[in-house]
Design an enzyme around this catalytic site. Structure first.
Site, PDB file in Angstrom:
ATOM      1  CB  ALA A  88      -0.914   0.001   1.233  1.00  0.00           C
ATOM      2  CB  CYS A  89       0.993   4.051  -2.033  1.00  0.00           C
ATOM      3  SG  CYS A  89       2.164   5.354  -2.399  1.00  0.00           S
ATOM      4  N   GLY A  90       1.240   4.503   1.581  1.00  0.00           N
ATOM      5  CA  GLY A  90       0.949   5.517   2.570  1.00  0.00           C
ATOM      6  C   GLY A  90      -0.448   5.522   3.125  1.00  0.00           C
TER       7      GLY A  90
END
Length: 126
Positions: free
Chosen positions: A24-26
């Site tokens: 996941a990105c952030g």
């Protein structure tokens, strides 16, 4: 509606499931399992935001923000009290919404945006 079996499972195992694990990105998530409101949860959410080095919206321009923030429940009592001071009675919780608008700093542009918002709000009968 959550069943008793689902509640029992969550109490025993929490919300985490390794089967759902992926990159996941952030993203960070803090909540009370029983939906109780708490300022501590807000503080934890801000700490997560502070510690995220890689957020999906991070831009290369150090002078600009990336738009990251936290999502919280509407502070109904606060809005209700503030609107009452202006002679406005809000409908029941869940029957109204709140918007956050970021306006330009330059006066003429800001004024043009405010006028357009007023026009749109009136056109919607608000």
């Amino acid at each position: 509606m959550t069943t008793a079996a689902e509640i029992q499972h969550l109490q025993q195992h929490g919300l985490y499931s390794g089967a759902d694990e992926h990159d996941a990105c952030g993203v960070g998530f803090v909540a009370h399992i029983k939906g109780e409101k708490s300022h501590a949860i807000v503080l934890q959410g801000l700490k997560i935001l502070e510690n995220l080095d890689h957020r999906g919206a991070v831009g290369a321009d150090k002078l600009m923000g990336d738009g990251a923030g936290i999502l919280i429940q509407l502070p109904d009592h606060l809005y209700r009290d503030e609107m009452a001071k202006q002679g406005v009675t809000l409908p029941p919780p869940g029957e109204y919404g709140v918007g956050m608008i970021f306006l330009p700093k330059e006066h003429a542009s800001r004024q043009a945006c405010e006028q357009e918002m007023e026009r749109a709000i009136k056109a919607e009968g608000q």
